[in-house]
Structure formats: C-alpha cells, structure tokens
Design a protein around this motif. Structure first.
Motif, PDB file in Angstrom:
ATOM      1  N   THR A 276       0.826  -1.208   0.000  1.00  0.00           N
ATOM      2  CA  THR A 276       0.000   0.000   0.000  1.00  0.00           C
ATOM      3  C   THR A 276       0.858   1.256   0.000  1.00  0.00           C
ATOM      4  N   VAL A 281      -1.901   2.774  -3.625  1.00  0.00           N
ATOM      5  CA  VAL A 281      -3.201   3.284  -3.185  1.00  0.00           C
ATOM      6  C   VAL A 281      -3.752   4.299  -4.191  1.00  0.00           C
ATOM      7  N   VAL A 413      -6.084   4.708   3.242  1.00  0.00           N
ATOM      8  CA  VAL A 413      -7.053   4.748   2.150  1.00  0.00           C
ATOM      9  C   VAL A 413      -8.345   5.422   2.594  1.00  0.00           C
TER      10      VAL A 413
END
Length: 520
Positions: A276, A281, A413
C-alpha cells in the motif's frame, strides 16, 4: 526439481490451489461491486441523499464508514482464521467461512438504510478475512519449490480477475435493481474446497503422518512420484517440522514474536504494508483520481476497466521474471519505477489551471503506476509472505502481516487518501503523489536492508539461514553446506572440549585420592 518436471508431476496440486484461490476471485468481485455502489443507480435510489443540484449521492462520512466496516471485519476474520485453522485445517476453515458468507449476504441485500448495510459489510468482511490468509498458506504448502512463486502470485491475480469481472457485470446490469450476483460464488467454491486434499504440512504439524502421505498422493501424479520419492518427501517434511520445534516449540501468536521468528514476522508485516505504501493506493482510487485530475467521468471508468486488464497481464508476466531476477530485486526495482512515476504525476498537479495535456499525462502515469505495481510489488508480496515464515507459524504470520496491511489501508485509504483528493477537504489533486513518493522511498530503503532473497530455497534451508542470523543482503549467496559444516564442527569442538575436561579431571581426582590415602 526442474520446472518442467514440477508441471508434469504436480498438475493436481496446481488445480486444487487454483480452486481454493477462487475464493479471492469472489472476494475481489464482491468488494469491487460494493465499492462501485457509491455511483450505482439502483443503490443510490435506495440510500442516496438528494444534493442541491438534484443528483443522488452517498455522503462522504458514510462512504468512509462502509470501507472501514469492511476492513474491520477482515481484521476480525483474520484473527479467527488463525485459531480455527489450527484445529480444523485449511479446508474446513474456508468451508465454514463460505457458509457464513452465504448467510451474511442477506443483511445488505435486505437493508433499507445505510446503518444495516454497514453492519452487513462488517460481517461479510469477517468471512473475507478468512480467505485472505488460508488461500496463500495453502498455495505455499501444496506445491514444490519450482511452482511456489506461480501459485502464490496467482493469489494476487485472483483479486484482479474478480475486479475485472465486476466491472463487466456492473456495466451489463446497470439497470437491475438487485445484487443477486453476490450469491453466484459460494456454493460451487464450497464443493470444490470440500473435494480438495488438506495441506500435508498441516497434517505433519498435528502428527497425522498417514493423512499427510495420503494428501501427497492426491497432489501428485504417480508418474515420476514413486514410493521412494514419496517417502523421501514425507521424511523431509517431518525433519523440517522437528527442526523448527527445536528452535521454537509453540505455535501461538505470541511465538511469532520470539527468537528468530520475531525477525520473520517483522519482515512479512512490513513487506505487506509496503504494497500500500509504495503508492499503489493511488492506483486503487484511480477512477476518483482521474476525475480529480480533470478527465471526464466516462473516460475515467474506461481507463479503470483497462487498468484491470493490464494488471492481470502484469501479474502473469511476473511469473516468468520472478524466478530469474529474484523476489527482492523485482520488488525493490518495481518500487523505484513507481517512485519515478509518482514524481511525474505529482508534477502535473503543480499548474494552478491544468490543461488537457497535463490531466491526461497524470492519468497515464497512474495507469502505468498500477501496471508496474501489478507486475512487481503486488504479486511478489504474496510469494514473500508465504516463504519467509516458519512452516509451523506460517498461517499466523500471514494473518499478522495481512492485518498490518488492513490497518494501514484503514488509515491511509479510508482517511488520508480521500481527503487528499476531495475538493471539500485538502484538495491536493495530483500533487498528493509527492506524498506517496516520499513514503515509497522510505519503505524501499527498509526493504533493501531487511528483505532477504528467498528464491530457490526450501523451507528447511530458510530455517537454517534465519537460525544462523544471516543478514538479508547475504541470503542469496550463503551456502547452506558451509553453515551445516560450521554447526557440525562447533558441536565436535564442544564434544572434544568436554572429553578433554574429563581427561584432566580424572587424573587429578586420582591424584587427590592417592594423596589422601598416603596421609592416612
């Protein structure tokens, strides 16, 4: 074993691994469908709130809540999977999760408000969390070394296939008012999982040697896998398990943070977090990014659908590269390329009034970013996190790593990323890529110094390397024979020292006895 021999002898192992990995095709499909409901007409007609311009919208706070509920459910499901799988095995744990998922789907299906819908997503997330761990651990344990990276990287491809299918389904069923498609998956996958053999490594860890032998026979063809090969493989598995028991007796979560397993747990957790934090992302929110960069909505969704196809091609291509360049080099090299793409995309957001050219340049960079991530970082992570842990703690180590990933997703996120892109909040637009470029650089530096190369190593060899505290940058070049010879010489030296000490003690004791007798 050569690669062609592995394909020839173990097609059944590959088939059963693909069957269980199909649970992630289902999860990729389901999560992508739910993520797209924010703009889906039938969903907005039920849960949408009328904006000033007359359009129906889901409030941002509820959008964050839906995503957070799913992630929280996955964290809970992952922890449950670690406990249940040790008692029931991988197959029955997955079957139980499929049964509960079939029931949990009723909650959002009949939801009349967003609160009930979020509760349904929380419970579905519990089942999805189980799939995230069991499929990776199973793939790593049913195949020989030459096939290991193919089947573990296929787990990532399963996600992409599910997302690609969901894009087509949502486009084709846009005028339908229900979500019956969510019930298509569980039952056939449940049947396939029931018919699959249990992991032979799980059987060995629980002392079921006969079941392990039976599982090995079901995973391999008899051609090229005779009785001698079967006995040799079973003996190696028993030896590896006993060797790991000498290093670390327990198989609890706490044991993941003891001795050499602490280093292994640290590596798998930070490696999965790097997926991530590498900047992927931005690719995960690509549709929103494209719109915020100035691209039309229709073009944005076309790019996102194409992005899924490119991602699938990238993952397949990684199979042929990973075993040539190695896991570490592919991951670190991919993150370097992603770092450059993030800088270029961020630069396109510097002009106060972006032109059509700068908007499409930023969009193209994000498309390439996603392609590079699916070629390097995303698939290799699944291989690394399945190879680094000890066999006795593999499932629990993967659970801890995946939960670290989910927690980072929850924070970055669902909280940071939306605020970076949202014009009602920070409104960074493409300039947010500079932030991710900095995080990418930090994580890649960590991986360079701490991530070892596991290409071509058996689980027993990895145990020896970790037990001898070999540094990450020396893993690939260290010869196991040298370590074993050194260990044997060390034991011989200790034995010789004990014998010499005894030799010195005995004459001295005799002299003391003679002296005492003379005095008498």
């Amino acid at each position: 074993m050569k690669l062609l021999d592995a394909f020839r002898i173990y097609p059944k192992a590959m088939f059963w691994s693909v069957v269980l990995s199909s649970t992630l095709i289902m999860e990729g499909y389901d999560t992508a469908v739910v993520g797209s409901f924010n703009a889906y007409p039938s969903f907005l007609n039920v849960f949408g709130i009328r904006a000033k311009d007359g359009s129906l919208n889901i409030p941002p706070s509820w959008q964050n809540g839906i995503g957070a509920a799913t992630n929280c459910g996955e964290v809970i499901g992952l922890q449950i999977a670690g406990i249940v799988s040790e008692r029931m095995g991988y197959r029955w744990t997955i079957i139980a999760a499929l049964i509960t998922l079939t029931g949990f789907i009723f909650i959002p299906f009949y939801a009349q408000n967003l609160t009930v819908f979020i509760v349904g997503e929380l419970f579905q997330g519990i089942s999805w969390g189980v799939f995230q761990t069991m499929t990776t651990a199973y793939a790593a344990e049913v195949c020989p070394v030459p096939l290991r990276h193919y089947l573990t990287a296929y787990v990532n491809l399963s996600w992409i296939i599910g997302q690609f299918i969901s894009a087509g389904v949502l486009k084709g069923l846009v005028n339908r008012q229900d979500v019956w498609g969510l019930w298509v998956w569980p039952i056939p996958i449940m049947v396939g999982t029931f018919l699959a053999p249990e992991s032979p490594w799980w059987c060995i860890r629980h002392g079921h040697h006969d079941r392990a032998r039976h599982a090995l026979r079901r995973l391999a063809r008899r051609v090229g896998f005779d009785q001698v090969t079967e006995d040799r493989q079973l003996a190696l598995m028993i030896y590896t398990n006993e060797m790991e028991k000498q290093v670390a007796e327990g198989i609890s979560y706490w044991d993941c943070f003891r001795g050499t397993d602490l280093r292994r747990t640290e590596i798998v957790c930070l490696t999965w977090m790097a997926q991530t934090l590498s900047g992927s992302v931005v690719g995960g929110l690509s549709s929103y990014f494209y719109v915020r960069a100035g691209i039309s909505t229709s073009s944005a969704y076309s790019l996102s659908w194409g992005q899924s196809g490119i991602g699938a091609a990238g993952t397949i291509a990684s199979w042929f590269i990973m075993n040539r360049v190695g896991r570490k080099q592919l991951m670190c090299g991919g993150m370097v390329v992603m770092f450059i793409l993030l800088l270029v995309a961020g630069g396109m957001g510097i002009p106060s009034r972006p032109s059509i050219a700068t908007s499409w340049t930023a969009g193209t960079m994000v498309l390439l970013l996603s392609a590079v991530g699916d070629f390097s970082v995303a698939p290799v992570v699944y291989t690394i996190v399945s190879e680094i842990p000890s066999t006795r703690l593999r499932a629990k180590s993967i659970i801890l790593a995946r939960n670290a990933y989910n927690i980072i997703n929850l924070a970055f996120v669902n909280i940071i990323s939306y605020r970076q892109f949202n014009p009602l909040s920070w409104n960074w637009g493409p300039k947010s890529c500079f932030f991710w470029a900095g995080i990418n650089l930090i994580m890649n530096t960590y991986l360079y110094f701490r991530l070892p190369e596991t290409k071509g190593r058996t689980y027993a060899e990895l145990d020896i390397l970790f037990a001898n505290h070999i540094s990450a940058r020396k893993f690939a070049k260290t010869r196991i024979e040298t370590l074993q010879y050194s260990a044997e010489m060390e034991e011989m030296d200790k034995a010789q020292a004990i014998e010499e000490e005894r030799a010195d003690v005995v004459p001295a004791a005799r002299a003391d006895i003679a002296t005492s007798q003379g005095e008498k």
